[in-house]
Write a protein that holds these residues in place. Sequence first.
Motif, PDB file in Angstrom:
ATOM      1  N   TRP A  46      -5.689  13.193  -2.339  1.00  0.00           N
ATOM      2  CA  TRP A  46      -6.011  12.557  -1.057  1.00  0.00           C
ATOM      3  C   TRP A  46      -5.018  12.935   0.022  1.00  0.00           C
ATOM      4  N   GLN A  47      -3.759  13.044  -0.378  1.00  0.00           N
ATOM      5  CA  GLN A  47      -2.762  13.381   0.644  1.00  0.00           C
ATOM      6  C   GLN A  47      -2.966  14.795   1.186  1.00  0.00           C
ATOM      7  N   MET A  55       0.859  -1.204   0.000  1.00  0.00           N
ATOM      8  CA  MET A  55       0.000   0.000   0.000  1.00  0.00           C
ATOM      9  C   MET A  55       0.892   1.251   0.000  1.00  0.00           C
ATOM     10  N   ASP A  56       0.613   2.161  -0.877  1.00  0.00           N
ATOM     11  CA  ASP A  56       1.439   3.370  -0.886  1.00  0.00           C
ATOM     12  C   ASP A  56       0.797   4.472  -0.037  1.00  0.00           C
ATOM     13  N   ARG A  62      -6.003   8.042   1.710  1.00  0.00           N
ATOM     14  CA  ARG A  62      -7.421   7.835   1.449  1.00  0.00           C
ATOM     15  C   ARG A  62      -8.084   7.137   2.649  1.00  0.00           C
ATOM     16  N   LEU A  63      -7.332   6.204   3.213  1.00  0.00           N
ATOM     17  CA  LEU A  63      -7.835   5.456   4.371  1.00  0.00           C
ATOM     18  C   LEU A  63      -8.015   6.396   5.571  1.00  0.00           C
ATOM     19  N   LYS A  84      -0.438   7.226  -0.800  1.00  0.00           N
ATOM     20  CA  LYS A  84      -1.640   7.824  -1.350  1.00  0.00           C
ATOM     21  C   LYS A  84      -2.875   7.052  -0.905  1.00  0.00           C
ATOM     22  N   LYS A  85      -2.741   5.727  -1.017  1.00  0.00           N
ATOM     23  CA  LYS A  85      -3.870   4.892  -0.603  1.00  0.00           C
ATOM     24  C   LYS A  85      -4.114   5.037   0.891  1.00  0.00           C
ATOM     25  N   ASP A  86      -3.004   5.133   1.632  1.00  0.00           N
ATOM     26  CA  ASP A  86      -3.142   5.264   3.078  1.00  0.00           C
ATOM     27  C   ASP A  86      -3.820   6.580   3.438  1.00  0.00           C
TER      28      ASP A  86
END
Lengths: 372, 478
Positions: free
Chosen positions: B188-189, A1-2, A8-9, A4-6
């Motif tokens: 998102w970041q 998981m990168d 989003r989480l 960016k995905k994190d």
Amino acid sequence: MDDKKDARLTVGFLCLIMILLIVGDCVQKDRLFSENENRLLQQRPALSRETLLDGKFMEDYEKYVSDQFVARDNWIELKTRSEVVMQRREVGGVYLGKDDYLFEQHLPENCAPEKVEKKLALLEALVRQYDAKVMLVPTADNVLTEKMPKFAPYFDQLAFLEQVRACIGEEAYIDAAGELEKHKEEEIYYRTDHHWTSLGAYYGYEAWKSHTHNLTPVRYDPLEMAVVSDTFLGTLHSKLNLPVKEDKIQYFPQTLARKVKVTYDYNVVRDSLYETSYLEGKNQYGFFLDDNHGFVEIETGYENGRELFVLKDSYANCLIPLLTAHYEKIYVVDLRYYNGRLAQLMDPYMGERTDVLVLYNCIHFIEDFQYY
Amino acid sequence: MVFSSIVFLFRFLPIVLICYFATYLCPGKAAQRVRNLILFLASLVFYAWGEPVYVLLMLFSTMSDYLHGRAIDACRSQKGRRWLLASSLCINLLVLGFFKYADFLIGTVNALTGLRIPLLELGLPIGISFYTFQTMSYTIDVYRGKARVQRNLLDFAVFVTMFPQLIAGPIVVYTKVEKELHDRKADWQDISYGARRFIAGLAKKVLLANNIGMLWEEISALDYGSLSVLTAWLGIAAFALQIYFDFSGYSDMAIGLGAILGFRFPENFNHPYISSSITEFWRRWHMTLGSWFREYVYIPLGGNRRGLPRQLFNILVVWMLTGIWHGAGWNFLLWGLWFALFLILEKIILGKVLKFLPRIVGWAYSMGVVLVGWVFFQLESLDSVTAYLQAMFGQGARAWYDGRTIYLLLQYAVVLALSLFFATPVMHRLGEAMDRSATGLGIAVRRLVQKVVPALLLLASVAYIVDASYNPFLYFRF
């Protein structure tokens, strides 16, 4: 998981919390009254041109949203608990004392000398005019000082009482403080409420008795007190709403011996000094003399021709039953509910054999004692 | 509307964000315009919520500077441009002067001459000092050719009225957001960062500032004549921490909201209480105000390029203005002058002396100056300022400390310790180290912390807001 995905989480997680709260808030029904805070909650304000332009609508709406927020009581409890965890000695104007005692906070700066002087002048005039006797009762913080948090500031009521004594003279001054001081190891104040207990009131009564002449001899025995409630959580508990040991409410069954007629505010007639209905609710201290009334007339059927006129606060409510054994009639006035001229109210009742008693706790006296 | 309220957090903000991000469902140029429209309308509601009438004043101000910008751009003669700039500045300063300083001036005239000119008693429009400074930066920069003229009225209105920084800063100059007004993106970041930054600011305001503020509230209500020395210092230190966490918390919330919406707002505070000189303090405190005055007053006056005497004079002017920017009152002027005095001393000699001394000496000196300054700032009448300073410096027969001091120290021990800790950059450095960490464990910890800590802070803040017995808005005089 990168990353960016994190990210989003993270956003999802925080949004979820917000959504849960908002949905909960929308689903929950509005309440009219908060038992815990003992106050009416703000209801949805009506929208109109005027209230919109002068900002009243916005003000009320903000209060409304906050008052009706989901699980309001739990949030407040969370806050209070965190304050206790952070070693606060006082939370919301209540000192957390030893042995589960809660004390109402009375800061010295809130009882400014000028304010005290004014009240004393009023009191002195009353004493001079009606030969009134005065019993001012110190609150728990001044008697159970060893149970207070270390270094906690409080208004010195014993010094204040010396001032009262000097002002009105020995003849008029009833020394309840001295009597209570002698019994400070006993249960003379509630742990969860700002009142004194029936035992405390009994010692107040003793002080009064030794100061008043020509009384019919009556003896009350504290050992004969009966418990009417052991689930009392008083006003100080309400300010915190943390689980604490419940208080007992007691009274002297001897005071039931005589048939009484109690008239509240000239219209409601009862045949008891006690109202058991309060014991079911939150305000259990209301058991004594039906909580607070502007004017109460007590006829004891004891035909000795003596009458008593009491100017008082709620501290008097649990002491007055003890006085019924000595008077034919007792008139009880709570000045907070009376706006007319005091003389106009009192003079019709002032006969040859009428005593006048001023009975307050020191703080209520300084805050509320007022007449014209 | 203030950020630290249920109505903002659970009504206004969710509705605005849902509308705003719904536009991302339809990509394209039009969506960007719709986003600006949403932001503009939301900002109007936000402002009108607290100032239902003065919102018109803000719109007037917007319109005036928009038109002046266009006119300056269109005008070919240097003289005409100059007149247009003067006209714009006059309007801005007159608005500010009329609503903020009129009563102060009338009061002063009355006191000096014994006249009885009636006061206007207008309420001060919230945030007026922030948004007039922002719009002035625009016209000045257009005049100087540093900023391109904004032809789109909506984009310009968004710049002036944008709710995140509208009522308590940071002061965002036009050139900083010129591009983003037209075209911005939040990934998102950015959103994650913005949300976390917002919550951090909220917690600073609600958990630290409000709680430590109660200590000042309690001490400032005492009789200064009998205050013990330590209590007096404790009180003003509590205020120093309150205003820092309150103000920087507001800035964090603004920067966070900005990031969520796709803006990069400038930083406003950089741990000012570790400064070892007053010069350094003002480089770390309310940085956007400092750089505004530097850019638009100090440098135009000649800055440090015209010799030392002129530079000292410039410092004096800038800090007098800084002082009364914070409120129309003599105490604010005095507060500004107090700093000017030490800034000038540092320029002449003190700065060189401090260089030779250990950092802690400079720090102690700076904190002393700043704390005394806060007395001027917060106590409005000269009598109470003198009385409080007398308490701090042990005038008369007073104790070093008393029972009350010990009680207050015990009562606020944890809050005080936390506040002092968070006033240092330790936590900030830890956070940076965590962000840089590239080991598997480091990344895992970071990802966990970034979720759990904001969540807990949010919940704790809500608990403190719901039972808001003390939740003041400190900038109503700015």
